[in-house]
Design a protein around this motif. Structure first.
Motif: not given
Length: 307
Positions: A86-92, A105-115, A117-125
């Motif tokens: 959870l602490s890492r999710v708060v940071q992201w 635009g507000g899409a920067g939030t999703e781009l950063a969070r997606g980056y 979580v994509f890098r840290n979930a190799p088996n469920a991207k």
């Protein structure tokens, strides 16, 4: 070699977008000048007295609204069996809001969070990226729900409705019903099978497993909606505090009705960090309600976000 080619293509895309940034900055500056010159943006009440406890309280309420958002996303990740602290999710989440400021635009939030979580979930991207999308949908759904409640509250009054307020209420109800219809189509087996049959074959298996994981994790989605309502209540409360500081009192129905539409306008990439554009949107939406110094309330909220 492929990685090098990918980096070169990303660099070329970024270089092609940079010329747009000065134009967007000019647009933001022009909007701020127009708001100030027309009297819609007047921050002089902020300088009439030294910052006190009410200023700090509004800032803290604004900051605390990020915590329920982080927990909501963390629960969605858990529904997809993506184990992240959870602490890492708060940071992201906080990093995502930073990029919402520096990117148009507000899409920067999703781009950063997606980056992240994509890098840290190799088996469920795919599943991990889906949580970012659903997290935004749940947030907007709860926000529009509060807007519907506000409009119904206005209808319950005996006072006649301004035509612009009526149109805002109808638009809010349409957004709410459209979102409910989308959830219903996914939850109803025949329509869900029809929708999933349209998914390309190479993505069919991960998409199917992702959808069924959400269907079995309905409790996480329900809790996510509740957390979204709590986060938006704190966010709207901070705007009401900003109105109090500026001597522009805002009622709960005005805030509940306007903030959803202003938040949706935040997604439109017209100016960096939507500086100026959200103020114009708030100014026009609050005008039928007879509220003065309308853009300043949103501007103070933006300053809290930057801090």
């Amino acid at each position: 070699y492929r990685r090098g080619q990918g980096l070169m293509s990303q660099a070329s895309m970024m270089s092609s977008r940079w010329p747009l940034l000065p134009l967007k900055v000019l647009i933001a500056g022009g909007l701020l000048w127009w708001l100030t010159d027309s009297g819609r943006l007047d921050l002089s009440p902020l300088t009439q007295e030294a910052p006190g406890p009410i200023h700090l309280f509004g800032f803290l309420v604004y900051c605390l609204s990020f915590l329920p958002q982080s927990v909501r996303w963390w629960w969605l990740l858990g529904a997809q069996k993506v184990e992240i602290a959870l602490s890492r999710v708060v940071q992201w989440t906080l990093i995502g809001w930073f990029f919402a400021l520096v990117l148009p635009g507000g899409a920067g939030t999703e781009l950063a969070r997606g980056y992240y979580v994509f890098r840290n979930a190799p088996n469920a991207k795919t599943a991990a990226l889906s949580t970012v999308v659903l997290d935004r949908i749940l947030g907007l759904f709860a926000l529009v729900f509060l807007g519907v409640l506000a409009f119904l509250g206005l209808l319950a009054d005996d006072a006649p409705l301004n035509i612009n307020i009526a149109l805002m209420g109808v638009a809010t109800i349409a957004l709410f019903l459209g979102t409910c219809l989308g959830f219903g189509l996914i939850g109803f087996s025949p329509s869900r099978r029809l929708i999933l049959s349209l998914v390309p074959r190479r993505f069919a298996e991960p998409v199917n497993s992702m959808v069924y994981a959400y269907l079995h994790g309905k409790r996480a989605i329900a809790y996510g909606v509740i957390l979204s309502v709590g986060a938006h209540l704190m966010l709207m409360g901070s705007f009401m505090i900003a109105g109090y500081i500026l001597g522009t009192p805002l009622g709960w129905r005005e805030v509940f009705l306007i903030v959803p539409l202003v938040t949706i306008s935040n997604i439109i990439p017209i100016s960096p960090a939507v500086v100026g554009f959200c103020g114009v949107t708030a100014s026009f939406l609050l005008a039928p309600l007879g509220i003065g110094n309308r853009a300043s309330v949103l501007f103070v909220g933006s300053m809290w976000m930057i801090i």
